[in-house]
Design a protein around this motif. Sequence first.
Motif, short mmCIF file in Angstrom:
data_model
loop_
_atom_site.label_atom_id
_atom_site.label_comp_id
_atom_site.label_asym_id
_atom_site.label_seq_id
_atom_site.Cartn_x
_atom_site.Cartn_y
_atom_site.Cartn_z
N ASP A 149 63.87 28.72 40.85
CA ASP A 149 63.74 29.66 42.04
C ASP A 149 63.97 31.36 41.59
O ASP A 149 64.16 32.17 42.55
N SER A 150 64.36 31.28 40.73
CA SER A 150 64.61 32.87 39.90
C SER A 150 63.66 33.71 40.25
O SER A 150 62.27 33.38 40.03
N ASN A 161 55.85 35.95 33.19
CA ASN A 161 55.76 36.45 31.55
C ASN A 161 56.92 36.37 30.74
O ASN A 161 56.81 36.03 29.61
N ASP A 162 58.09 36.79 31.61
CA ASP A 162 59.31 36.66 30.89
C ASP A 162 59.88 35.35 30.70
O ASP A 162 60.23 34.73 29.72
N LEU A 163 59.42 34.23 31.80
CA LEU A 163 59.82 33.13 31.69
C LEU A 163 59.08 32.23 30.46
O LEU A 163 59.62 31.61 29.80
N ASN A 202 58.81 30.15 25.11
CA ASN A 202 58.43 30.29 23.65
C ASN A 202 59.49 30.39 22.58
O ASN A 202 59.18 30.11 21.39
N GLN A 203 60.61 30.81 22.79
CA GLN A 203 61.75 30.90 22.11
C GLN A 203 62.57 29.76 22.10
O GLN A 203 63.58 29.78 21.26
N THR A 217 69.64 31.60 29.85
CA THR A 217 69.14 32.66 29.32
C THR A 217 68.56 33.57 30.61
O THR A 217 68.66 34.79 30.58
N ILE A 218 68.10 32.87 31.60
CA ILE A 218 67.70 33.61 32.77
C ILE A 218 68.80 34.08 33.50
O ILE A 218 68.71 35.30 34.34
#
Length: 199
Positions: free
Chosen positions: A116-117, A122-124, A129-130, A177-178
């Motif tokens: 729900d963030s 694109n950031d997600l 990917n990390q 991370t979020i």
Amino acid sequence: MLRLIPFFTTETQLIAALRRGESRAHKVAYERFSGRMLGVCMRYCANRDDAEEVMLDGFMRVFEKIDQFREDGSFEGWIRRVMVTESLMFLRKNKQWRQEIPIEDAVIEPDYVWADSAIHENDLLRMVNQLPDGYRTVFNLYAIEGYSHADIADLLGISEGTSKSQLSRARAILQATILKAEQEQRTNEHGTQLRKKSS
């Protein structure tokens, strides 16, 4: 005499031309779907070069196996499944996905819903990917492609418990991370407001 270049106005025409092995159809299919399919491959591969290699192999497989498309679903969806399979084959060949984690070691997920963030998509995707290769692979198969843990276990040759634990850890890492990114954003916004008041 002017030679007319075939133009495929419908997907049915394109598929028929692919089945006839027409090189123009190969070009059109690649141009039409390569952007989205590169995105699929990049979710599994650690870098763009590997993703591009996998995508090209995937299109070769699409062209070779086009007769296996039964037209009981979308053509793009079938191509996507081919790309996922090629990505998994690449990871298996390079031993980049066998990260066995016992289920008892899995991180318990927090109660809040990270999805729900308000973080940008694109950031997600960059955060996904990390993730370590094993976590990323299971997360993509489960959360994005919609496979069950039983299916993932069969695809990767791991136990369902390992699939569940890798998904749990992937989500925990993403949540942390979020939260960190959101805290940094709030701190930056607060600092900007203070600077505006003082000026």
